[in-house]
Write an enzyme that holds these catalytic residues in place. Structure first.
Site, mmCIF file in Angstrom:
data_model
loop_
_atom_site.group_PDB
_atom_site.id
_atom_site.type_symbol
_atom_site.label_atom_id
_atom_site.label_comp_id
_atom_site.label_asym_id
_atom_site.label_seq_id
_atom_site.Cartn_x
_atom_site.Cartn_y
_atom_site.Cartn_z
ATOM 1 N N ARG A 69 0.845 -1.081 -0.069
ATOM 2 C CA ARG A 69 -0.010 0.007 0.136
ATOM 3 C C ARG A 69 0.889 1.227 -0.082
ATOM 4 O O ARG A 69 1.981 1.164 0.621
ATOM 5 C CB ARG A 69 -0.832 0.006 1.344
ATOM 6 C CG ARG A 69 -2.048 -0.773 1.045
ATOM 7 C CD ARG A 69 -2.986 -0.874 2.481
ATOM 8 N NE ARG A 69 -2.155 -1.032 3.607
ATOM 9 C CZ ARG A 69 -1.791 -0.426 4.721
ATOM 10 N NH1 ARG A 69 -1.718 0.908 4.453
ATOM 11 N NH2 ARG A 69 -0.884 -0.918 5.371
ATOM 12 N N TYR A 197 -1.436 -3.544 -6.881
ATOM 13 C CA TYR A 197 -1.005 -4.544 -5.895
ATOM 14 C C TYR A 197 -1.989 -4.355 -4.693
ATOM 15 O O TYR A 197 -2.689 -3.283 -4.159
ATOM 16 C CB TYR A 197 0.220 -3.916 -5.183
ATOM 17 C CG TYR A 197 0.448 -4.749 -3.883
ATOM 18 C CD1 TYR A 197 1.228 -6.123 -4.333
ATOM 19 C CD2 TYR A 197 0.035 -4.441 -2.697
ATOM 20 C CE1 TYR A 197 1.462 -6.796 -2.966
ATOM 21 C CE2 TYR A 197 0.346 -5.384 -1.679
ATOM 22 C CZ TYR A 197 1.063 -6.550 -1.918
ATOM 23 O OH TYR A 197 1.223 -7.516 -0.815
ATOM 24 N N LYS A 206 -9.492 -2.551 2.049
ATOM 25 C CA LYS A 206 -9.181 -1.292 2.774
ATOM 26 C C LYS A 206 -10.018 -0.267 2.175
ATOM 27 O O LYS A 206 -10.601 0.631 2.991
ATOM 28 C CB LYS A 206 -7.507 -0.879 2.742
ATOM 29 C CG LYS A 206 -6.809 -2.222 3.531
ATOM 30 C CD LYS A 206 -7.354 -2.591 4.675
ATOM 31 C CE LYS A 206 -6.657 -3.588 5.793
ATOM 32 N NZ LYS A 206 -5.230 -4.402 5.475
ATOM 33 N N HIS A 226 -10.058 -2.380 11.690
ATOM 34 C CA HIS A 226 -9.064 -3.245 11.179
ATOM 35 C C HIS A 226 -8.904 -4.323 12.342
ATOM 36 O O HIS A 226 -7.747 -4.257 12.874
ATOM 37 C CB HIS A 226 -7.786 -2.198 11.057
ATOM 38 C CG HIS A 226 -6.757 -2.959 10.296
ATOM 39 N ND1 HIS A 226 -5.376 -2.557 10.285
ATOM 40 C CD2 HIS A 226 -6.550 -4.160 9.463
ATOM 41 C CE1 HIS A 226 -4.474 -3.112 9.220
ATOM 42 N NE2 HIS A 226 -5.291 -4.313 8.941
ATOM 43 N N SER A 248 -1.018 -3.179 10.214
ATOM 44 C CA SER A 248 -0.605 -4.362 9.430
ATOM 45 C C SER A 248 0.684 -4.988 9.593
ATOM 46 O O SER A 248 1.669 -4.661 10.105
ATOM 47 C CB SER A 248 -0.451 -3.436 7.815
ATOM 48 O OG SER A 248 -1.693 -2.646 7.581
ATOM 49 N N CYS A 250 1.354 -7.147 12.109
ATOM 50 C CA CYS A 250 1.458 -7.250 13.294
ATOM 51 C C CYS A 250 0.597 -8.603 13.907
ATOM 52 O O CYS A 250 0.771 -8.496 15.156
ATOM 53 C CB CYS A 250 1.389 -5.756 14.189
ATOM 54 S SG CYS A 250 2.443 -4.608 13.468
ATOM 55 N N ASP A 277 -8.804 -9.607 9.244
ATOM 56 C CA ASP A 277 -8.449 -8.394 9.000
ATOM 57 C C ASP A 277 -9.477 -7.308 9.282
ATOM 58 O O ASP A 277 -8.991 -6.128 9.662
ATOM 59 C CB ASP A 277 -7.878 -8.350 7.684
ATOM 60 C CG ASP A 277 -6.849 -7.098 6.961
ATOM 61 O OD1 ASP A 277 -6.050 -7.124 7.824
ATOM 62 O OD2 ASP A 277 -7.186 -6.292 6.052
ATOM 63 N N ARG A 376 2.112 -12.127 -0.450
ATOM 64 C CA ARG A 376 0.883 -12.443 0.342
ATOM 65 C C ARG A 376 0.281 -13.812 -0.435
ATOM 66 O O ARG A 376 0.644 -14.264 -1.502
ATOM 67 C CB ARG A 376 -0.041 -11.376 0.046
ATOM 68 C CG ARG A 376 0.317 -9.957 0.890
ATOM 69 C CD ARG A 376 -0.509 -9.559 1.573
ATOM 70 N NE ARG A 376 0.193 -8.521 2.641
ATOM 71 C CZ ARG A 376 -0.386 -8.327 3.791
ATOM 72 N NH1 ARG A 376 -1.416 -8.691 4.307
ATOM 73 N NH2 ARG A 376 0.276 -7.271 4.484
HETATM 74 P P1 GTP Z 1 -1.766 -7.612 7.718
HETATM 75 O O1 GTP Z 1 -2.390 -8.597 6.660
HETATM 76 O O2 GTP Z 1 -0.854 -6.810 7.037
HETATM 77 O O3 GTP Z 1 -2.981 -6.759 8.267
HETATM 78 O O4 GTP Z 1 -1.072 -8.286 8.621
HETATM 79 P P2 GTP Z 1 -1.640 -9.192 10.383
HETATM 80 O O5 GTP Z 1 -1.836 -8.347 11.249
HETATM 81 O O6 GTP Z 1 -2.688 -10.157 9.716
HETATM 82 O O7 GTP Z 1 -0.197 -10.035 10.418
HETATM 83 P P3 GTP Z 1 0.269 -11.451 10.337
HETATM 84 O O8 GTP Z 1 -0.539 -12.347 11.160
HETATM 85 O O9 GTP Z 1 0.312 -11.906 8.963
HETATM 86 O O10 GTP Z 1 1.716 -11.540 10.870
HETATM 87 C C1 GTP Z 1 2.893 -10.646 10.364
HETATM 88 C C2 GTP Z 1 4.085 -10.888 10.651
HETATM 89 O O11 GTP Z 1 4.163 -10.959 12.233
HETATM 90 C C3 GTP Z 1 4.660 -12.502 10.183
HETATM 91 O O12 GTP Z 1 5.717 -12.267 9.899
HETATM 92 C C4 GTP Z 1 4.571 -13.293 11.608
HETATM 93 O O13 GTP Z 1 5.250 -14.284 11.550
HETATM 94 C C5 GTP Z 1 4.900 -12.208 12.719
HETATM 95 N N1 GTP Z 1 3.827 -12.385 14.138
HETATM 96 C C6 GTP Z 1 2.720 -12.674 14.186
HETATM 97 N N2 GTP Z 1 2.389 -13.248 15.281
HETATM 98 C C7 GTP Z 1 3.631 -13.119 15.932
HETATM 99 C C8 GTP Z 1 3.888 -13.315 17.492
HETATM 100 O O14 GTP Z 1 2.998 -13.565 18.082
HETATM 101 N N3 GTP Z 1 5.029 -13.081 17.741
HETATM 102 C C9 GTP Z 1 6.086 -12.731 16.961
HETATM 103 N N4 GTP Z 1 7.496 -12.717 17.335
HETATM 104 N N5 GTP Z 1 5.786 -12.697 15.478
HETATM 105 C C10 GTP Z 1 4.788 -12.632 15.126
HETATM 106 C C1 SPV Z 2 -2.646 -4.489 5.414
HETATM 107 O O1 SPV Z 2 -1.589 -3.671 4.898
HETATM 108 O O2 SPV Z 2 -3.248 -4.014 6.503
HETATM 109 C C2 SPV Z 2 -3.303 -5.652 4.535
HETATM 110 C C3 SPV Z 2 -2.815 -5.714 3.226
HETATM 111 O O3 SPV Z 2 -4.158 -6.178 4.986
HETATM 112 S S1 SPV Z 2 -3.669 -4.810 2.192
HETATM 113 O O4 SPV Z 2 -4.637 -5.343 1.705
HETATM 114 O O5 SPV Z 2 -2.406 -4.516 0.980
HETATM 115 O O6 SPV Z 2 -3.792 -3.439 2.668
HETATM 116 MN MN MN Z 3 -4.413 -5.517 7.322
#
Ligand code: GTP
Ligand code: SPV
Ligand code: MN
Length: 591
Positions: A69, A197, A206, A226, A248, A250, A277, A376
C-alpha cells in the site's frame, strides 16, 4: 446483468472515459473463472503451479515498484478539508476527479473492462453493503472472487438504487509518481490508478470495508475496524468471541488462526476463526456484535509455516493466488522466508530473477530475499481448517473483549486491561507500533497508529475517537478493552515472549478478566496481570522474564507522553476533551 439504471449509467460513463474494447460482467461462474485463469496464464500474468501439490493455485508477480500500500498516495477527498482531518492526505474532490480523469482517459484502449458486482458481508443480510469494481486486471478479478462474495447472485441482490460503492481501477502505466488511491466518501466512490497491488486495487478491502465503511459507520452508528475476530471454545463447548486490532503485519492472521498450546489442547480448548483483518461492529441487545465482511484472506506469506501458523498454511494448499513469493522451479511450487529451512536451489525470486540463497542477507531483505517481505497469499475462508461455524452467520458474533496491540520493543507490557470503555478508547488512541513492510516507506520506525486505523479512517481522526466514545455509551454491556504486545525484545533484540500459539495464554487471562474470575494489579496504565495468573505451563520462561514482560516502565511512559501530546496536537481541534482528560489522568498517575 442488472436493470439498475444508476449502475448501468455509471458503467457507461466510466467506459466512455477509459475506452475499453469490451465490457465483461463477472458472473462468478466456474466456467468464466476458469477461462479468465486460462487467459491470465497464457499472457504470463499468472503462473500455474504444480496442480498435484497445489491444486488450483497460481503465482503472480507485481511490478518491482508496486509491492505494498502507498499511504503517501492515498487520499480522502471530502468537500471540506477539515472533514478528512489532519492525519489523512486530502484533495479537493473536483480537482481530484479532474486530475485522475486525465490518467484514466483511454487507459483501457484495446483492453477489457471487467465489471465485478460484490458484497461486503452476507448477500441479502441487513448488514451487507454492495459495491461494483471496474478493473482492467484479471488478477484483480480473480482476487476479488476470493476476497468477496461476487458475481451474478450479488448483482441480483443489490438494491435498485444508487447506494452501491462505485470503484474504478485501472492499472495504467504503473507510474509510481502518478499512482493515486482516492476516496470520495460523500459520493460512495473509490478511484485507483497506476497500481496493481493488493490493498491499492482490491477495492472491497481497505478502500471500501475500512475507509468508506468507517465514514458510513459514523453516519449510521456502527464501527468498521481493522480487526480480526476469533472464537475461543472451552472444554464445555462455550465459545467467547474476541476482536483485535493490530497494525498491518503485526499478527492478526496469526492470532485469528492460532493453535492452542498442548496444555490447553489436551483439555479440549479450541480456536475458531471468524475473520483475520476487518470487522464491522454494531450494537444489538445491549452487546457489540461483529461480522467479517470479507470472504477470504489476503495474508502475509513470510514467516507462515507448519509451526507458526499451520492453519494458514493449510488454507493456502488449494485455490490460492500467491503474490510476490518465490517460485521453486524444481517442483513448480512456492517458497518464502520462514516456510522451512530448505531454501530452494533452483529458484526465481519475487522480482522474477534467478535467486541464490547463499546471498541472502537479513539486513537487506528487499534485495536479497526470495520472497518479498510483504508477499501474500489470497486464500478462501472456507478452506481454512479452523473457520468458525459462525463465519457465514449474517448476525455475526457477540464480542466479549476488544484487544489493541502493536509492535513495541519496549514500553508496552505483554498485556494490560483498561479501566473502562472511555479509558479503553484512549488506550486505542495512543497505540503505537514499529512500521512494517505492509506499507511503502521506512521500516521499524515507531509511529502512532490509533486503533491500527491510521491509514484507514475515512474522516477526521478526532471525530473517529468521538465516535468510539459515543458507541461505548450505546452499549449496555460493552466488551472490556485490553492492550497486548507480543513483540517486546531483550537487549540483543530477540523477542522475549514466544508468541503465536502461546498468545492463547494471554487470551485466557483476558477472558478470565471479562468473567471476573481473576484479580489484577492496578497500575498507572491499567490493570496488569499478577505473574502467577498467566499460565506458563510447558513454556521455558522464568518468573523473572515474565515479570519483565509484565513490567510498566514509568520513565519510558513519561517519555511517551510528550510524543502522545504532539500526536494529539497534530490530530487537531476535534480531539474529544475526554481524551485529553484521560491523558492528564495518566500523566498524573505516572507521577
Ligand atoms: P496484515 O494482513 O498486513 O493486516 O497483517 P496481520 O496483522 O494479519 O499480520 P500477520 O499475522 O500476517 O503477521 C505478520 C508478521 O508478524 C509475520 O511475519 C508473523 O510471523 C509475525 N508474527 C505474528 N504473530 C507473532 C507473534 O506472536 N510473535 C512474533 N514474534 N511474531 C509474530
Ligand atoms: C494491510 O496492509 O493491513 C493488509 C494488506 O491487510 S492490504 O490489503 O494490502 O492492505
Ligand atoms: Mn490488514
Amino acid at each position: 446483468m442488472t436493470s439498475n439504471k444508476y449502475i448501468n449509467q455509471w458503467i457507461d460513463e466510466m467506459a466512455a472515459l477509459t475506452k475499453p474494447e469490451k465490457i465483461v460482467w463477472i458472473d462468478g461462474s466456474e466456467e468464466q473463472t476458469v477461462a479468465l485463469r486460462e487467459e491470465a496464464c497464457s499472457s504470463g500474468e499468472l503462473i500455474r503451479l504444480n496442480q498435484d501439490l497445489l491444486p488450483n493455485c497460481y503465482l503472480h508477480r507485481t511490478a518491482v515498484n508496486d509491492v505494498a500500500r502507498v499511504e503517501g498516495r492515498t487520499f480522502i477527498c471530502t468537500r471540506k478539508k477539515e472533514d478528512a482531518g489532519n492525519i489523512n492526505n486530502w484533495m479537493d474532490p473536483v480537482e481530484c476527479y479532474a486530475k485522475l480523469k486525465k490518467l484514466y482517459d483511454g487507459s483501457m484502449k484495446g483492453e477489457t473492462m471487467y465489471v465485478i458486482p460484490y458484497a461486503m458481508g452476507q448477500v441479502g443480510s441487513d448488514f451487507a453493503k454492495y459495491g461494483i469494481e471496474l478493473t482492467d486486471s484479471i488478477y484483480v478479478v480473480l482476487n476479488m472472487l476470493i476476497m468477496t462474495r461476487a458475481g451474478r447472485a450479488v448483482a441480483e441482490a443489490m438494491p435498485q438504487d444508487d447506494s452501491f460503492v462505485k470503484g474504478l481501477h485501472a492499472k495504467g502505466t504503473l507510474d509510481p509518481e502518478n499512482r493515486y488511491i482516492c476516496h470520495f466518501p460523500e459520493d460512495n466512490t473509490i478511484w485507483s490508478v497506476n497500481s496493481a497491488y493488493g490493498g491499492n486495487v482490491l477495492l472491497g478491502k481497505k478502500c471500501f470495508a475500512l475507509r468508506i465503511a468507517s465514514y458510513l459507520g459514523r453516519k449510521e452508528g456502527w464501527l468498521a475496524e481493522h480487526m480480526l475476530i476469533l472464537g475461543l471454545e472451552n472444554p464445555e463447548g462455550e465459545i467467547k468471541y474476541i476482536s483485535a486490532a493490530f497494525p498491518s503485519a503485526c499478527g492478526k492472521t496469526n492470532l485469528a488462526m492460532l493453535i492452542p498450546p498442548e496444555y490447553y489442547k489436551k483439555k479440549g480448548y479450541k480456536i475458531w476463526t471468524v475473520g483475520d483483518d476487518i470487522a464491522w461492529l454494531r450494537v444489538k441487545d445491549g452487546r457489540l456484535w461483529a461480522i467479517n465482511p470479507e470472504n477470504g484472506f489476503f495474508g502475509v506469506a513470510p514467516g507462515t509455516n507448519e509451526h507458526s501458523n499451520p492453519n494458514a498454511l493449510h488454507t493456502t494448499e488449494r485455490d490460492t493466488i500467491f503474490t510476490n513469493v518465490a517460485h521453486n522451479l524444481d517442483n513448480n511450487t512456492v517458497w518464502w522466508e520462514g516456510l522451512n529451512d530448505n531454501p530452494p536451489t533452483n529458484c526465481i525470486n519475487w522480482k522474477g530473477e534467478k535467486w541464490d540463497y547463499r546471498k541472502y542477507d537479513k539486513a537487506d531483505k528487499i534485495n536479497t530475499s526470495a520472497a518479498h517481505p510483504n508477499s501474500r497469499f489470497t486464500a478462501m475462508a472456507k478452506n481454512c481448517p479452523c473457520i468458525s461455524s459462525e463465519f457465514d452467520n449474517p448476525a455475526g458474533v457477540p464480542i466479549s473483549a476488544i484487544v489493541f496491540g502493536g509492535r513495541r520493543a519496549k514500553t508496552a507490557p505483554l498485556v494490560y486491561q483498561s479501566f473502562n470503555w472511555q479509558h479503553g478508547a484512549f488506550v486505542g488512541s495512543i497505540m503505537a507500533s514499529e512500521t512494517t513492510a505492509a506499507a511503502a516507506g521506512a521500516l521499524g520506525v515507531v509511529r502512532r497508529d490509533p486503533m491500527a486505523m491510521r491509514p484507514f479512517v475515512g474522516y477526521d481522526m478526532g471525530d473517529y475517537w468521538a465516535h468510539w466514545l459515543d458507541m461505548g455509551k450505546r452499549i449496555a454491556n460493552p466488551p472490556k478493552i485490553f492492550h497486548v504486545n507480543w513483540f517486546r525484545t531483550d537487549d540483543e533484540g530477540h523477542f522475549i515472549w514466544p508468541g503465536f500459539g502461546d498468545n492463547m495464554r494471554v487470551l485466557m487471562w483476558i477472558l478470565a478478566r471479562c468473567e471476573g474470575k481473576v484479580g489484577a494489579k492496578e497500575t498507572a496504565i491499567g490493570y496488569v496481570p499478577n505473574p502467577e495468573d498467566i499460565n506458563v505451563e510447558g513454556l521455558d520462561i522464568s518468573r523473572e522474564t515474565l515479570e519483565t514482560l509484565l513490567s510498566v516502565d514509568a520513565d519510558a511512559w513519561k517519555e511517551d507522553i510528550a510524543n502522545i501530546k504532539e500526536f494529539y496536537a497534530q490530530v487537531g481541534a476535534r480531539v474529544p476533551k475526554e481524551m485529553y482528560e484521560e491523558l492528564a489522568a495518566l500523566e498524573k498517575r505516572l507521577g
